[in-house]
Motif scaffolding. Structure first.
Motif, mmCIF file in Angstrom:
data_model
loop_
_atom_site.group_PDB
_atom_site.id
_atom_site.type_symbol
_atom_site.label_atom_id
_atom_site.label_comp_id
_atom_site.label_asym_id
_atom_site.label_seq_id
_atom_site.Cartn_x
_atom_site.Cartn_y
_atom_site.Cartn_z
ATOM 1 N N PRO A 169 21.988 16.233 9.867
ATOM 2 C CA PRO A 169 23.271 15.583 9.602
ATOM 3 C C PRO A 169 23.528 14.356 10.468
ATOM 4 N N ASN A 170 22.934 14.327 11.655
ATOM 5 C CA ASN A 170 23.152 13.192 12.555
ATOM 6 C C ASN A 170 21.875 12.409 12.855
ATOM 7 N N GLY A 171 20.831 12.636 12.051
ATOM 8 C CA GLY A 171 19.576 11.914 12.229
ATOM 9 C C GLY A 171 18.841 12.362 13.477
ATOM 10 N N PRO A 172 17.579 11.966 13.612
ATOM 11 C CA PRO A 172 16.763 12.399 14.749
ATOM 12 C C PRO A 172 16.969 11.583 16.024
ATOM 13 N N GLY A 173 17.785 10.534 15.942
ATOM 14 C CA GLY A 173 18.061 9.735 17.138
ATOM 15 C C GLY A 173 16.956 8.774 17.504
ATOM 16 N N LYS A 174 16.017 8.560 16.606
ATOM 17 C CA LYS A 174 14.937 7.619 16.856
ATOM 18 C C LYS A 174 14.606 6.892 15.555
ATOM 19 N N THR A 175 13.865 5.800 15.693
ATOM 20 C CA THR A 175 13.494 5.019 14.527
ATOM 21 C C THR A 175 12.482 5.775 13.674
ATOM 22 N N ILE A 176 12.786 5.886 12.392
ATOM 23 C CA ILE A 176 11.886 6.532 11.438
ATOM 24 C C ILE A 176 11.208 5.446 10.614
ATOM 25 N N LYS A 177 9.889 5.440 10.608
ATOM 26 C CA LYS A 177 9.150 4.430 9.857
ATOM 27 C C LYS A 177 8.813 4.929 8.455
ATOM 28 N N ILE A 178 9.022 4.040 7.487
ATOM 29 C CA ILE A 178 8.865 4.400 6.081
ATOM 30 C C ILE A 178 7.977 3.386 5.372
ATOM 31 N N ALA A 179 7.033 3.891 4.577
ATOM 32 C CA ALA A 179 6.170 3.026 3.766
ATOM 33 C C ALA A 179 6.372 3.395 2.297
ATOM 34 N N ALA B 206 12.406 -0.939 4.281
ATOM 35 C CA ALA B 206 11.148 -0.191 4.422
ATOM 36 C C ALA B 206 10.209 -0.960 5.343
ATOM 37 N N ASP B 207 9.521 -0.242 6.219
ATOM 38 C CA ASP B 207 8.646 -0.908 7.192
ATOM 39 C C ASP B 207 7.409 -1.496 6.532
ATOM 40 N N TYR B 208 6.925 -0.831 5.481
ATOM 41 C CA TYR B 208 5.769 -1.324 4.727
ATOM 42 C C TYR B 208 6.044 -1.123 3.240
ATOM 43 N N VAL B 209 5.689 -2.112 2.445
ATOM 44 C CA VAL B 209 5.751 -1.979 0.991
ATOM 45 C C VAL B 209 4.398 -2.414 0.442
ATOM 46 N N PHE B 210 3.677 -1.472 -0.184
ATOM 47 C CA PHE B 210 2.331 -1.745 -0.669
ATOM 48 C C PHE B 210 2.323 -1.867 -2.188
ATOM 49 N N ASP B 211 1.672 -2.902 -2.658
ATOM 50 C CA ASP B 211 1.444 -3.086 -4.079
ATOM 51 C C ASP B 211 0.383 -2.076 -4.524
ATOM 52 N N PRO B 212 0.397 -1.644 -5.782
ATOM 53 C CA PRO B 212 -0.624 -0.690 -6.257
ATOM 54 C C PRO B 212 -2.057 -1.122 -5.985
ATOM 55 N N ASP B 213 -2.323 -2.425 -6.011
ATOM 56 C CA ASP B 213 -3.686 -2.911 -5.755
ATOM 57 C C ASP B 213 -4.149 -2.621 -4.333
ATOM 58 N N ILE C 12 -3.749 0.123 -2.693
ATOM 59 C CA ILE C 12 -4.130 1.522 -2.487
ATOM 60 C C ILE C 12 -5.632 1.646 -2.272
ATOM 61 N N SER C 13 -6.409 0.994 -3.139
ATOM 62 C CA SER C 13 -7.869 1.076 -3.011
ATOM 63 C C SER C 13 -8.343 0.369 -1.750
ATOM 64 N N VAL C 14 -7.654 -0.701 -1.363
ATOM 65 C CA VAL C 14 -8.016 -1.426 -0.131
ATOM 66 C C VAL C 14 -7.835 -0.520 1.082
ATOM 67 N N LEU C 15 -6.717 0.194 1.115
ATOM 68 C CA LEU C 15 -6.477 1.133 2.213
ATOM 69 C C LEU C 15 -7.497 2.264 2.195
ATOM 70 N N GLY C 16 -7.861 2.696 0.999
ATOM 71 C CA GLY C 16 -8.832 3.774 0.874
ATOM 72 C C GLY C 16 -10.185 3.404 1.439
ATOM 73 N N GLU C 17 -10.543 2.138 1.348
ATOM 74 C CA GLU C 17 -11.835 1.667 1.859
ATOM 75 C C GLU C 17 -11.804 1.422 3.365
ATOM 76 N N ASP C 18 -10.600 1.202 3.916
ATOM 77 C CA ASP C 18 -10.456 0.948 5.345
ATOM 78 C C ASP C 18 -9.888 2.194 6.008
ATOM 79 N N LYS C 19 -10.744 3.182 6.264
ATOM 80 C CA LYS C 19 -10.301 4.466 6.789
ATOM 81 C C LYS C 19 -9.582 4.344 8.130
ATOM 82 N N SER C 20 -10.025 3.428 8.959
ATOM 83 C CA SER C 20 -9.410 3.252 10.270
ATOM 84 C C SER C 20 -7.956 2.810 10.133
ATOM 85 N N ARG C 21 -7.723 1.852 9.250
ATOM 86 C CA ARG C 21 -6.358 1.377 9.047
ATOM 87 C C ARG C 21 -5.500 2.459 8.384
#
Length: 213
Positions: free
Chosen positions: A51-61, A77-84, A86-95
């Motif tokens: 009801p009063n939030g966690p008291g810290k910044t919540i990051k949302i993608a 929103a901290d990050y907004v990803f285009d559908p294209d 998704i595959s780029v992120l999938g190939e970059d496991k570290s990121r």
């Protein structure tokens, strides 16, 4: 659960906590009993709105396109990803792993969920961070705002688990209201309610534990 009893425990935990130069987290330790945690249905794996939030910044993608993506950006929103992407992120496991550790909640248009599951499921799944599906009947702005006050509770197969409920610099009444919301959720989660709870303790990061139940 009596509100005054919870508030008294919170005040004791704050009073007993040594002074630090940073704002410590306030955590609950939940100890369950008489449950077989090898059975998935007995495990806590839920999102709880504080009801009063966690008291810290919540990051949302957010994974979205078009107007929905623009509205997500406008809602902060901290990050907004285009559908294209998704595959780029999938190939970059570290990121992908770094992002999964940094972001608290992911939201995705429902049509993108299969692709995210196939490409990023191995990274997001074990962390309990598969996206909240954005179905046509939901509003992305409302989901983002709701997620800012949410915490993810996962017991896995353990009888004891910890839940962040606020920060030391929050009003004790607001912290106690957050705790009450969590205890009520756990009470309704199990068939025997609080009879399946051995004990609940509250503490600051560096302070001693104080019994709530």
């Amino acid at each position: 659960m009596e509100h005054d009893k919870i508030l008294d425990a919170v005040k004791q935990a704050l009073e007993k906590s040594p002074q630090r130069k940073f704002s410590e987290s306030i955590d609950l330790a939940i100890n369950l009993k008489n449950l077989d945690m090898n059975q998935p249905q007995n495990r806590m794996d839920e999102e709880i709105i504080l009801p009063n939030g966690p008291g810290k910044t919540i990051k949302i993608a957010v994974f979205a396109k078009g107007e929905t993506a623009q509205r997500a950006k406008g809602a902060g929103a901290d990050y907004v990803f285009d559908p294209d992407e998704i595959s780029v992120l999938g190939e970059d496991k570290s990121r992908a792993k770094s992002l999964a550790d940094e972001v608290n909640f992911f939201i995705a248009e429902a049509a993108l969920m299969p692709a995210i599951g196939k490409t990023l499921g191995q990274v997001l799944g074990p962390r309990g961070k598969m996206p909240i599906p954005l179905t046509p009947d939901k509003d992305v702005v409302q989901l983002i705002n709701r997620s800012r006050n949410a915490i993810k509770v996962r017991s896995k197969d353990k009888m004891t688990f910890h839940i962040p409920v606020g920060r030391k610099d929050m009003d004790p009444v607001k912290i106690s209201e957050n705790i009450e919301a969590i205890v009520n959720r756990i009470e309704h989660r199990y068939e025997r309610g609080l009879y399946n709870v051995r004990s609940v303790y509250v503490k600051t990061t560096m302070g001693p534990s104080v019994k709530v139940i």
